[in-house]
Structures are given as structure tokens and as C-alpha cells.
Write an enzyme that holds these catalytic residues in place. Structure first.
Site, short mmCIF file in Angstrom:
data_model
loop_
_atom_site.label_atom_id
_atom_site.label_comp_id
_atom_site.label_asym_id
_atom_site.label_seq_id
_atom_site.Cartn_x
_atom_site.Cartn_y
_atom_site.Cartn_z
N GLN A 16 2.23 -30.20 -1.76
CA GLN A 16 2.07 -31.23 -2.80
C GLN A 16 0.67 -31.85 -2.89
OE1 GLN A 16 3.88 -35.56 -4.11
NE2 GLN A 16 5.03 -34.42 -2.63
N GLU A 138 4.11 -35.94 4.10
CA GLU A 138 4.14 -37.23 3.38
C GLU A 138 4.54 -38.43 4.25
OE1 GLU A 138 3.66 -38.17 -0.03
OE2 GLU A 138 4.04 -40.14 0.80
N GLY A 246 0.49 -60.71 -4.56
CA GLY A 246 -0.68 -61.41 -5.04
C GLY A 246 -0.69 -62.91 -4.81
N1 COA Z 1 -2.91 -14.85 2.86
C1 COA Z 1 -2.64 -14.73 4.18
N2 COA Z 1 -2.36 -15.79 4.97
C2 COA Z 1 -2.36 -17.00 4.39
C3 COA Z 1 -2.62 -17.19 3.02
C4 COA Z 1 -2.92 -16.04 2.25
N3 COA Z 1 -3.19 -16.10 0.95
N4 COA Z 1 -2.54 -18.50 2.75
C5 COA Z 1 -2.22 -19.11 3.91
N5 COA Z 1 -2.11 -18.22 4.89
C6 COA Z 1 -1.82 -18.49 6.29
C7 COA Z 1 -2.82 -19.40 6.94
O1 COA Z 1 -4.01 -18.73 7.22
C8 COA Z 1 -2.08 -19.86 8.17
O2 COA Z 1 -2.19 -18.89 9.18
P1 COA Z 1 -2.73 -19.20 10.68
O3 COA Z 1 -1.91 -20.35 11.18
O4 COA Z 1 -2.50 -17.94 11.39
O5 COA Z 1 -4.16 -19.59 10.59
C9 COA Z 1 -0.61 -19.82 7.71
O6 COA Z 1 -0.60 -19.21 6.42
C10 COA Z 1 0.10 -21.15 7.62
O7 COA Z 1 -0.71 -22.14 7.01
P2 COA Z 1 -0.44 -23.66 7.35
O8 COA Z 1 -1.35 -24.49 6.53
O9 COA Z 1 -0.53 -23.83 8.83
O10 COA Z 1 1.05 -23.85 6.83
P3 COA Z 1 2.28 -24.58 7.54
O11 COA Z 1 3.44 -24.33 6.66
O12 COA Z 1 2.44 -24.17 8.97
O13 COA Z 1 1.88 -26.13 7.54
C11 COA Z 1 1.27 -28.20 6.43
C12 COA Z 1 2.03 -26.86 6.34
C13 COA Z 1 1.33 -28.84 5.08
C14 COA Z 1 1.93 -29.09 7.48
C15 COA Z 1 -0.18 -27.92 6.86
O14 COA Z 1 -0.75 -26.99 5.96
C16 COA Z 1 -1.05 -29.18 6.90
O15 COA Z 1 -0.99 -29.99 7.83
N6 COA Z 1 -1.92 -29.34 5.88
C17 COA Z 1 -2.84 -30.46 5.82
C18 COA Z 1 -2.17 -31.75 5.46
C19 COA Z 1 -1.38 -31.67 4.20
O16 COA Z 1 -1.87 -31.33 3.15
N7 COA Z 1 -0.10 -32.07 4.30
C20 COA Z 1 0.74 -32.35 3.17
C21 COA Z 1 1.21 -31.20 2.47
S1 COA Z 1 1.98 -31.76 1.00
#
Ligand code: COA
Length: 423
Positions: A16, A138, A246
Site C-alpha cells: 500500500q 501499517e 484544538g
Molecule cells: N523479481 C524477483 N524478486 C523480487 C521482485 C521481482 N520483480 N520483486 C521483489 N522481489 C523479491 C525481493 O528481492 C525480496 O527478496 P530477498 O528477500 O531475497 O531480497 C522478496 O521479493 C521479498 O521482498 P520483501 O520486500 O521482503 O517482501 P515481504 O513480503 O517479505 O515484506 C513488507 C513486505 C511490506 C513488510 C516489506 O517489504 C517492508 O518492510 N517494506 C518497507 C516498509 C513498507 O512499505 N511497509 C508497508 C507496506 S504497505
């Protein structure tokens, strides 16, 4: 012409927070190229599914006006394509878990080498420090940013709020950071790194509560209901229920129909400037002269009695009647609108804030359009892309690959199955 015409955004966002940001930029006219994992895509495509087989509303409502390319930058060919995209684009936006982009081989240093004008914009849960490696969602951000501890009633637990201030709120902050960096680049010629941590974004929205924390050190917060009720303050800004922030007393009061309608309520503020009008409206003209009620200070210990009396009046009216009566008198009130009422609101539809969008897999659905209105930049909300819908188009038109090369790339596994349009 649109405000961001000609700006290309390499959109590595998911869920999001990041998508909120890039959707705004797309509405402002940027070409947003959403990079998704081949065959999988943004996880929200398949979350909270309401129409089997179709992209979910979670996804469609956050990804309007974008193009989608399936690309795996962890393959050699994928790396080559991503390198070319970094060269072509103005901004890379990402909200991966900390370090994910580096692990793909695209550190900030590498990105600058490829394109020194690139602006790299990130959402992370926390800024630099002991929590910087955490994955954050969130409600974690709402709790860490001071929102939960200051939301809810004094005698209840901390509460998270329905407004997505951690995700969408941080997306908004990041969008502002990006356009600011683009503006600076006009003069400096250089890109830069832009970071919007979710904790910081929530705290920014809770600024008044840090204000109160410091005021509390000087004495009790007189505008909080607990002061009038004689309940002592602790060390930290307390939860203030539905008090208005406020300094003017305000509460949520029942309206006609509250017994069966959970949203038959109004917000009512007894603003000092219109106190006399409030007294007339609720049938208490004698309170205007009574020294027990005539000044804001005298009223503080009596807020429960005052709001109970106002509620006796609001309960005889619908929330819209309260609005119609109080508005012309400048008494600040607000009907508690349900999502159903908002979805059906003709005014919001007329301004394009609620729009109906056609989607090939799911048919028509409602969404929130652009909440910012320009006099010289029309925003037209178009549907979100299907997974990989524009893979060939982007490879061909943005990067100049030939159809033969695109077939070859498909064979390498970098873009998954050959996208429909190229077959
Ligand atoms: N091709 C291949 N791999 C891809 C890819 C693509 N196009 N896009 C993403 N990936 C991979 C990433 O490289 C990552 O791999 P790695 O861990 O081996 O480096 C993997 O997908 C997972 O990405 P990640 O961001 O860790 O996803 P998650 O589902 O584990 O975590 C969140 C989700 C939201 C918790 C995390 O992304 C986060 O903390 N983001 C920052 C804060 C944020 O925006 N939070 C709110 C989200 S609404």
C-alpha cells in the site's frame, strides 16, 4: 498537458505505502512503470479477493494509471533490462524490506553510476537506527509513531485508526519528497536519495500530540475532558477519546436513529465564539448570562453536563438536520458518514473524488480518485494494469528492443511467459 508529463517512474513498489505514492504521480501525468515479479506480481493482486480470478480491489484501487512489466532482476537478462530502465527513468520508487534492492545488485551507489540524475525514493518502516532492518506494516507504524498511544478512550487500550496513516500517509510524504527532488534536480542536475520512514510520517501527523507532551510538563491539559472531570494526568500525552484537539471542547453525540444506525452521530464543537448561538439552538438561552456557563473556563468542569444537554437536542434531529441547522450559524458540526453514504455521495462523485472505473476482469468498481484538484492539470482515473500487460510494449517502446529480441528475452526467464500482446 499534465504537471508531470515526460517524467518516467520506475515503480518497484508493492502493498500500500509505495503504490499510494506512485499512483499520485501517475495521476499527475508521470509514466509509471510498475515492475512485478514474473507470474506473481504485487502480492495484493491476490489478497482480499472478492471476484475469483480477478485482481483484488486492494490492488486495483492503489494502482490506477500505471503500466505493468513482469521482470526478474535476479536473472542476468533481467539485470540488463533493469539497468537500461534505470538509465531511461527519472525516479525509482521502492518499498521493499531493507536491503532487498542491494541484494538484487542495485545499491544506491550502483544506481548513481548508471544514472546520476536518478532520484531513488524509498519507504521504510524506520529511519536509520536500531530498528532500521525491521519489516513494518501499517499498524506497527501507527503504534511506533505515537498514534495508537494517543487514540482511544482514557479507560481503554490504545487504538489504531481506520485511516491508513502509516501506509497511505507515508506514500503521500514520499510523493512530496519526490516532486521536491525533481524540482531541485532542475537546478542541480543531480539526483538524490529520498527516504520516508513510516514511523516518522505517522509522528508528523501526530505533531499536536508531541505539542501536548511538552505542554503537559508545564501543567495539566485543560482542554482534555479528563481535566474537567478531575482525573489526574500521568507522564505522557493521554488518550483523549473524541475530544477535539484544538482547545475547543468537542464530542461525538447521538442523533435521531442512533438506536439502530451505528453512524447516526454528529461531531459537535462548542466553539467559544459561537457559544451564545449554541445556547439558543439547544434551548438553553439562560446559559448565556449564567456565570457558571458564560465563559470557557467556567464551562470546563461542566463539559459532561453541557454535552449531555446538547445531546438531548441532537437526538431529536438527524445528523444532516443538525448540520443544516448549525452550519448557517457557524457552529462547527460534522455528520459521522458511513462508507456507504460516502460511496453514494453525489458531491464527491461530481468532483471525481469517488469514481467508477471499468475493469476487464471484474467489471465496474468504485474507487477514490485524486483528492488533489488542479486548475491546469486534468486527472483522469484509468484502470490498474493486468500483470505484465505492458511488458512487450515497455521493452519495445521505452527500451527499443525488437520483437525478435523480446522473444529471446522471454526464453531467458527474465520476463516470465511471453506477454499476451506479443504473442
Ligand atoms: N523479481 C524477483 N524478486 C523480487 C521482485 C521481482 N520483480 N520483486 C521483489 N522481489 C523479491 C525481493 O528481492 C525480496 O527478496 P530477498 O528477500 O531475497 O531480497 C522478496 O521479493 C521479498 O521482498 P520483501 O520486500 O521482503 O517482501 P515481504 O513480503 O517479505 O515484506 C513488507 C513486505 C511490506 C513488510 C516489506 O517489504 C517492508 O518492510 N517494506 C518497507 C516498509 C513498507 O512499505 N511497509 C508497508 C507496506 S504497505
Amino acid at each position: 498537458m499534465k504537471a508531470l508529463d515526460g517524467i518516467k517512474i520506475l515503480d518497484f513498489t508493492h502493498v500500500q505505502s509505495g503504490p499510494t505514492c506512485t499512483q499520485l504521480l501517475a495521476w499527475f501525468g508521470a509514466d509509471v512503470i510498475k515492475v512485478e515479479r514474473p507470474g506473481v506480481g504485487d502480492a495484493t493482486r491476490k489478497q482480499l479477493v472478492d471476484v475469483p480470478g480477478a485482481d483484488s480491489l486492494y490492488f486495483t484501487m492503489l494502482n490506477h494509471n500505471k503500466r505493468s512489466i513482469e521482470l526478474n532482476p535476479k536473472t542476468p537478462k533481467g539485470k540488463e533490462i533493469l539497468t537500461r530502465l534505470v538509465k531511461e527513468c527519472d525516479v525509482l520508487v521502492e518499498n521493499f524490506a531493507p536491503g532487498a534492492l542491494d541484494r538484487m545488485g542495485f545499491s544506491w551507489e550502483r544506481i548513481q553510476e548508471i544514472n546520476p540524475r536518478m532520484i531513488m525514493a524509498s519507504v521504510k518502516g524506520f529511519g536509520p537506527g536500531k530498528y532500521e532492518d525491521c519489516k513494518v506494516y501499517e499498524n506497527v507504524a501507527q503504534c511506533a509513531g505515537g498514534s495508537a498511544s494517543t487514540t482511544g478512550f482514557l479507560d481503554g487500550p490504545p487504538l489504531v485508526t481506520g485511516a491508513q496513516i502509516g501506509d497511505s500517509g507515508t506514500g503521500l510524504h514520499l510523493a512530496l519528497g519526490i516532486v521536491t527532488a525533481l524540482f531541485q534536480r532542475e537546478r542541480s542536475g543531480r539526483g538524490q536519495k529520498v527516504l520516508a520512514p513510516m514511523q516518522d510520517g505517522v509522528l508528523n501527523l501526530c505533531r499536536v500530540k508531541l505539542r501536548d507532551q511538552q505542554r503537559l510538563e508545564k501543567g495539566p491539559l485543560t482542554e482534555y475532558s479528563q481535566y474537567g472531570e478531575g482525573i489526574p494526568f500521568g507522564e505522557a500525552t493521554p488518550r483523549a477519546g473524541n475530544d477535539s484537539g484544538g482547545g475547543q471542547p468537542g464530542r461525538i453525540l447521538k442523533c435521531k436513529g442512533w438506536e439502530t444506525d451505528p453512524n447516526a452521530y454528529t461531531y459537535f464543537i462548542t466553539q467559544a465564539a459561537v457559544w451564545e448561538k449554541v445556547c439558543d439552538v439547544i434551548g438553553k438561552p439562560e446559559w448565556k448570562e449564567d456565570p457558571e456557563f458564560a465563559t470557557p473556563k467556567a464551562r470546563l468542569p461542566k463539559l459532561n453536563l453541557i454535552f449531555d444537554t446538547i445531546e438531548q437536542w441532537t437526538m431529536t434531529k438527524t445528523k444532516f438536520e443538525v448540520m443544516d441547522i448549525c452550519n448557517p450559524l457557524d457552529i462547527p458540526v460534522g455528520p459521522i458518514l458511513s462508507m456507504k453514504e460516502i460511496a453514494e455521495d453525489e458531491g464527491l462523485r461530481a468532483t471525481g473524488t469517488i469514481v467508477e472505473v471499468e475493469h476487464p476482469e471484474r467489471g465496474a468498481y468504485l474507487t477514490v480518485g485524486c483528492p488533489i484538484k488542479f486548475s491546469d492539470c486534468d486527472v483522469e482515473v484509468t484502470r490498474s494494469p493486468l500483470l505484465g500487460e505492458h511488458t512487450s510494449e515497455i521493452l519495445r517502446d521505452v527500451l527499443g528492443y525488437s520483437d525478435d529480441e523480446i522473444h529471446e528475452i522471454a526464453g531467458s526467464g527474465a520476463i516470465g511467459e511471453l506477454p499476451k500482446a506479443a504473442e
